[in-house]
Design an enzyme around this catalytic site. Structure first.
Site, PDB file in Angstrom:
ATOM      1  N   ASP A 108      32.913  88.495  85.789  1.00 55.18           N
ATOM      2  CA  ASP A 108      31.702  89.267  85.498  1.00 55.18           C
ATOM      3  C   ASP A 108      32.114  90.644  84.965  1.00 55.18           C
ATOM      4  OD1 ASP A 108      29.006  89.924  85.423  1.00 55.18           O
ATOM      5  OD2 ASP A 108      28.885  90.450  87.558  1.00 55.18           O
ATOM      6  N   GLU A 130      32.655  93.220  79.819  1.00 48.84           N
ATOM      7  CA  GLU A 130      32.331  93.643  78.438  1.00 48.84           C
ATOM      8  C   GLU A 130      33.257  94.740  77.931  1.00 48.84           C
ATOM      9  OE1 GLU A 130      30.045  93.268  80.944  1.00 48.84           O
ATOM     10  OE2 GLU A 130      29.672  91.253  80.221  1.00 48.84           O
ATOM     11  N   ASP A 152      22.196  88.207  82.765  1.00 50.80           N
ATOM     12  CA  ASP A 152      21.003  88.601  83.513  1.00 50.80           C
ATOM     13  C   ASP A 152      19.728  88.417  82.689  1.00 50.80           C
ATOM     14  OD1 ASP A 152      22.963  89.291  85.265  1.00 50.80           O
ATOM     15  OD2 ASP A 152      22.667  91.456  85.090  1.00 50.80           O
TER      16      ASP A 152
HETATM   17  O1  MIG Z   1      25.764  94.804  88.107  1.00 46.79           O
HETATM   18  O2  MIG Z   1      27.759  90.672  90.869  1.00 46.79           O
HETATM   19  O3  MIG Z   1      25.439  89.084  85.614  1.00 46.79           O
HETATM   20  O4  MIG Z   1      25.203  87.356  87.767  1.00 46.79           O
HETATM   21  O5  MIG Z   1      25.042  88.482  90.336  1.00 46.79           O
HETATM   22  C1  MIG Z   1      25.421  93.482  88.395  1.00 46.79           C
HETATM   23  C2  MIG Z   1      26.411  90.980  90.837  1.00 46.79           C
HETATM   24  C3  MIG Z   1      26.676  92.680  88.549  1.00 46.79           C
HETATM   25  C4  MIG Z   1      25.914  90.898  87.094  1.00 46.79           C
HETATM   26  C5  MIG Z   1      25.949  89.418  86.886  1.00 46.79           C
HETATM   27  C6  MIG Z   1      25.182  88.740  87.961  1.00 46.79           C
HETATM   28  C7  MIG Z   1      25.783  89.086  89.305  1.00 46.79           C
HETATM   29  C8  MIG Z   1      25.778  90.604  89.501  1.00 46.79           C
HETATM   30  N1  MIG Z   1      26.480  91.255  88.409  1.00 46.79           N
END
Ligand code: MIG
Length: 739
Positions: free
Chosen positions: A442, A445, A546
């Site tokens: 996650d 980017e 998201d």
């Molecule tokens: O700032 O890890 O897209 O699936 O549950 C949010 C928490 C960070 C973004 C991800 C989402 C995940 C969440 N993350």
């Protein structure tokens, strides 16, 4: 979003103290950016290649000289050609999987095509052909591309402005455009503005939750597009891939496309054929997704908010109790110790190894999330090592750069440094040893929390880019320790954020994948990643992040997934019900029914939202969901066959109708899973029927409701129990006897 609104939203979601820390972090970011601001580049007049001075045959291609530029044309196969314009910096081959190609016979002839009115691209130049694809290079560097006699593309020469450059190409009114990675846009990327122009940003970014139609950019951009023209024959589609990691933008207007990158040489690949063939050719170049472990094709349950081992056990018990099959459960950031990556909170998950073993007994695999940010904490060994060995992204002065994410202040592994990748890859052993089977990348980017401005690391961040060398020799050399060797900081200045932003996720995925291969060569690695770039299919699956919770976003995510598949990534999926909202029982059910036919099938929801396990809506919804979970299980041999096909040809598992039926009008609310199953999800609230477009052939209702003659539009009655699903006569032998 304006800064004030951004800050107020932040206060609402994470509270005042955390917001203040983010404001502080953003001020630090601004300080960095002032402190290291590059002197403004002197204004330079835009430059075009000038006049064609000469052309020289070269192995499999040609080199041409222009007054101000050079063009190299290289056929990799008779159907795939690479063009590289100098000046400009060569790309590091992040996207490229195949580097050895057989020679291709090409012939060069001087071309004096009769000048057609209004076309000035084909004056006195030359034509280079493989027999399959021909390029006619005009005296000004404009190029037309033909397959056989059909002109597929006419591009103007690039124009440079300093290191940045732009290239325009002609677009036919009928031409459809697809690809560009993850887009909350129309399936035909031109469709929202046929008369004017629509622009897509080539910059991986965290759109900040709840995105919907029109938001751009998103997490994953891929600089390729497919052009399809229903007026031409089926094999006259083409794909163009710009091998350029720099930030930029691509727009499609009524008559032209414009491609702009902030740096790097104009280097691009052209391939022609059917849509399936161009994806096959592109993935021959950039690689294909290896076969996943079988469980990954099953159903995954996830939620940001399963905070303890007890929570996990309860969820799993719920699945058992309701007789719902489950293949994997995901641990979101709460399993970590203070959000320190590669650690486990001993209180909340006192014995993770026991938990994963217990789950595995029940056939359930455990997937753990990993965020790239490494907490700044002098007592945390990962942080210490990263600093000591110089493995983090730096400021231009060579100090690790910092930005704020979940753990607070973090440093960011420089995944463009091979040493960092090797080091990062080793860390997975900690979780493998605890019985974790899959990994969820996650925030790559990379994302960071900011009060204003782009939600990423500071724009002055420096990357090693494989230690490409000192670009910024004017900067003072700083001495850092690296395994006893003394390294000068200038060695870190291979690339800046404009060049490296887009490959951060890709290289994190590469680090993880290669690490897992090494740690356990007998096991198929499985990673799902939010960000990536061209070639990420070699290492990871994707999900659409998201996405908002609404009927609009349900429909959007279907289109988004189709364009991701056309961009060479065969595995993607979306959070069932959307990420951050509270879907009605009906929306949840409809989303679930669609997701059962998408490659990555995962229920997920954000912290703070009402629970969304498949039974929380009660009957009849639980039973409907159970039916689709069981159906997914029955499809496993079929899915596995498709996985093998993806590994061999790059074909995505879910495909737009035009993939197999190029003569079809654009259909963006249905899809094919493989070549046998036509899925028409219900995307409208309260629908009692839906219109289904059936391609040529005979179509059997999956539900045994009859046989339809294709090449037709039919209105199919729907109930909440089902979505229209059809199998084509004569196809789908893998499906036989499974209904
Ligand atoms: O700032 O890890 O897209 O699936 O549950 C949010 C928490 C960070 C973004 C991800 C989402 C995940 C969440 N993350």
């Amino acid at each position: 979003m304006n800064p004030l609104k951004q800050i107020l939203t932040s206060v609402q979601f994470i509270g005042l103290p955390a917001t203040l820390r983010i404001v502080q972090a953003t001020l630090l970011r601004d300080w960095y950016e002032r402190r290291f601001r590059e002197p403004a580049a002197p204004e330079i007049a835009p430059k075009s290649p000038g006049e064609l001075l000469g052309v020289e045959a070269a192995p499999s291609g040609a080199r041409c000289k222009f007054t101000n530029a050079e063009l190299e044309i290289l056929f990799l196969t008779p159907h795939l050609v690479r063009l590289s314009w100098e000046p400009g910096q060569l790309p590091l081959p992040y996207a490229i999987a195949k580097t050895e190609w057989l020679p291709v016979d090409v012939t060069i002839s001087s071309s004096r095509r009769p000048r057609r009115r209004g076309r000035r691209l084909e004056q006195n130049g030359f034509t280079l052909t493989s027999g399959e694809v021909s390029l006619t290079v005009g005296a000004d560097g404009g190029i037309t591309y033909h397959a056989g006699d059909v002109e597929l593309r006419a591009e103007h020469p690039p124009r440079w402005e300093g290191e940045a450059w732009t290239q325009h190409s002609r677009l036919d009114a009928e031409e459809r455009i697809h690809g560009l990675g993850e887009r909350a846009a129309t399936l035909n990327l031109r469709a929202s503005a046929p008369e004017s122009s629509v622009t897509y940003q080539m910059r991986n970014t965290d759109p900040g939750g709840h995105y919907s139609t029109g938001d751009d950019p998103l997490y994953l951009n891929i600089p390729l597009y497919i052009s399809r023209n229903p007026r031409r024959s089926a094999n006259s589609s083409y794909l163009i891939f710009y091998e350029n990691t720099h930030q930029g933008e691509i727009s499609f207007g009524a008559e032209e496309s414009a491609v702009h990158f902030k740096g790097g040489m104009p280097r691009y690949y052209f391939t022609a054929g059917t849509v399936a063939e161009v994806v096959e050719n592109y993935t021959e170049l950039t690689g294909r997704a290896p076969l996943p472990p079988r469980w990954a094709l099953g159903y995954h349950q996830c939620r940001w908010g399963y905070k303890t081992a007890q929570d996990i056990r309860e969820v799993v018990a719920g699945f058992k109790e309701h007789n719902l099959p489950l293949d994997a459960i995901h641990l979101d950031i709460d399993y970590m110790d203070g959000y320190r990556v590669f650690t486990v909170d001993e209180e909340r998950f006192p014995d993770l190894a026991a938990l994963t073993a217990e789950l595995k007994e029940d056939g359930i695999r455990t997937v753990a999330i990993l965020d790239p940010g490494v907490k700044v904490d002098p007592n945390y060994s990962l942080y210490q090592e990263g600093v000591k060995r110089g493995l983090f992204c730096t400021t231009p002065a060579g100090k690790p750069v910092r930005a704020t994410v979940w753990p607070g202040e973090c440093c960011f592994p420089d995944f463009t440094n091979p040493k960092t990748r090797a080091w990062w890859g080793e860390q997975y052993s900690k979780l493998l040893d605890l019985g974790v089977d899959g990994f969820w990348h996650d925030m790559n980017e990379p994302a960071a929390f900011v009060g204003w401005g782009p939600p990423s690391v500071p724009s002055i961040t420096r990357y090693s880019m494989e230690n490409r060398g000192a670009l910024h020799s004017h900067l003072d050399a700083l001495h850092l320790e690296d395994d006893g060797e003394t390294q000068t900081a200038t060695q870190f200045y291979g690339g800046n954020h404009i060049e490296a932003n887009n490959i951060y996720g890709l290289m994190m995925n590469q680090a993880g994948y290669n690490g897992l291969r090494q740690l356990d060569p007998d096991r198929r690695p499985w990673i799902v990643s939010r960000a990536g770039w061209a070639g990420m299919q070699r290492y990871a699956w994707n999900w659409t992040g998201d996405v908002g919770t609404s009927w609009t976003t349900l429909r959007q995510t279907l289109i988004t997934m189709l364009n991701i598949g056309l961009s060479g990534i065969p595995y993607t999926g979306s959070d069932i019900g959307g990420f951050g909202g509270h879907p009605s029982a009906e929306l949840f059910t409809r989303w679930f029914q669609m997701a059962a036919f998408t490659p990555f099938f995962r229920g997920h929801s954000a912290t703070g939202t009402p629970r969304r396990e498949p039974w929380v809506y009660g009957e009849p919804y639980t039973s409907i969901v159970r039916d689709f979970l069981n159906l997914r299980r029955r499809l496993m041999p079929y899915l596995y066959t498709l996985a093998q096909e993806a590994a061999q040809t790059g074909a995505p598992l879910m495909r737009p109708l035009f993939w197999d039926f190029p003569e079809m009008a654009d259909v963006d609310d249905q899809f094919m899973l493989g070549d046998s199953l036509l899925v028409a999800p219900v995307l409208r609230e309260g629908a009692e029927s839906r219109r289904v477009t059936l391609p040529p052939g005979e179509w059997h209702s999956w539900w045994g409701e009859g046989v339809w003659e294709g090449e037709s539009e039919v209105e199919v009655t729907v109930t909440i129990e089902r979505i229209p699903l059809f199998v084509q006569e004569g196809r789908g032998s893998e499906l036989r006897g499974r209904r």
